[in-house]
Scaffold this active site. Structure first.
Site, short mmCIF file in Angstrom:
data_model
loop_
_atom_site.label_atom_id
_atom_site.label_comp_id
_atom_site.label_asym_id
_atom_site.label_seq_id
_atom_site.Cartn_x
_atom_site.Cartn_y
_atom_site.Cartn_z
N ARG A 91 9.02 0.02 -7.05
CA ARG A 91 9.07 -0.12 -5.60
C ARG A 91 9.66 -1.45 -5.16
O ARG A 91 10.15 -1.57 -4.04
CB ARG A 91 7.66 0.01 -5.01
CG ARG A 91 7.04 1.37 -5.22
CD ARG A 91 5.58 1.35 -4.88
NE ARG A 91 4.89 0.49 -5.84
CZ ARG A 91 3.59 0.32 -5.91
NH1 ARG A 91 2.81 0.92 -5.04
NH2 ARG A 91 3.05 -0.45 -6.82
N SER A 129 -1.29 4.39 -5.13
CA SER A 129 -2.54 5.14 -5.27
C SER A 129 -3.67 4.41 -4.56
O SER A 129 -4.56 5.05 -4.00
CB SER A 129 -2.87 5.34 -6.75
OG SER A 129 -1.96 6.26 -7.32
#
Length: 163
Positions: A91, A129
């Site tokens: 990311r 998450s």
């Protein structure tokens, strides 16, 4: 047949994870998702078996993708499954640095093993998450963060944990 491995603790699997798995599935004949218990991560919400069920439900529509639990080293999992490549999503530069170091370690264990880093899709760069777990804890709508196939499963698992 070219086999790739996508791995993670998937606590839970997010749309960002699924995006990377789908992109890997388009590039390789076979993709094996390695669900790692990762005991070092704190505040895990799901058991390893629950994570595996969620991942399998999320990838059910991808005919060349399967998922398994693995408590050991990722490099050994890849070798045991005849994989040439580990596919990881990144990311940001922090993810890149961590994944680059892991790629070197994995190649040191199994020299034939390559690592392919896929940049996160723009829509998923902020996904994690941890963020998904917060949305679950505070009963926020999950459809923006989790694969649709697992949303009812996650809600059911959370109800069972409460009761």
């Amino acid at each position: 047949m070219r086999t790739a491995v996508c791995s993670g603790s998937f606590d839970p699997i997010t749309l960002g994870h699924l995006d990377i798995i789908q992109r890997a599935a388009a590039c390789f004949d076979r993709v094996v998702v390695c669900v790692s218990p990762n005991a070092e991560k704190k505040n895990q919400m799901f058991t390893p078996e629950q994570k595996l069920r969620l991942v399998r439900a999320a990838v059910a529509g991808l005919p060349n993708v399967e998922a398994e639990l693995w408590p050991g080293l990722l490099a050994d999992f890849a070798a045991d499954h005849g994989a040439d490549v580990i596919v990881r999503g990144v990311r940001n530069v922090t993810d890149f640095d961590v994944e680059y170091q892991m790629a070197l370690i994995n190649r040191g264990i199994h020299p034939q093993l390559e690592t392919m880093l896929l940049p996160a899709g723009q829509a998923y760069q902020h996904f994690s998450s941890s963020m998904a777990r917060e949305m679950i804890r505070y009963r926020q709508p999950l459809e923006k963060y989790l694969p649709m196939a697992i949303v009812p499963m996650v809600r059911e698992m959370m109800e069972k944990q409460k009761g």
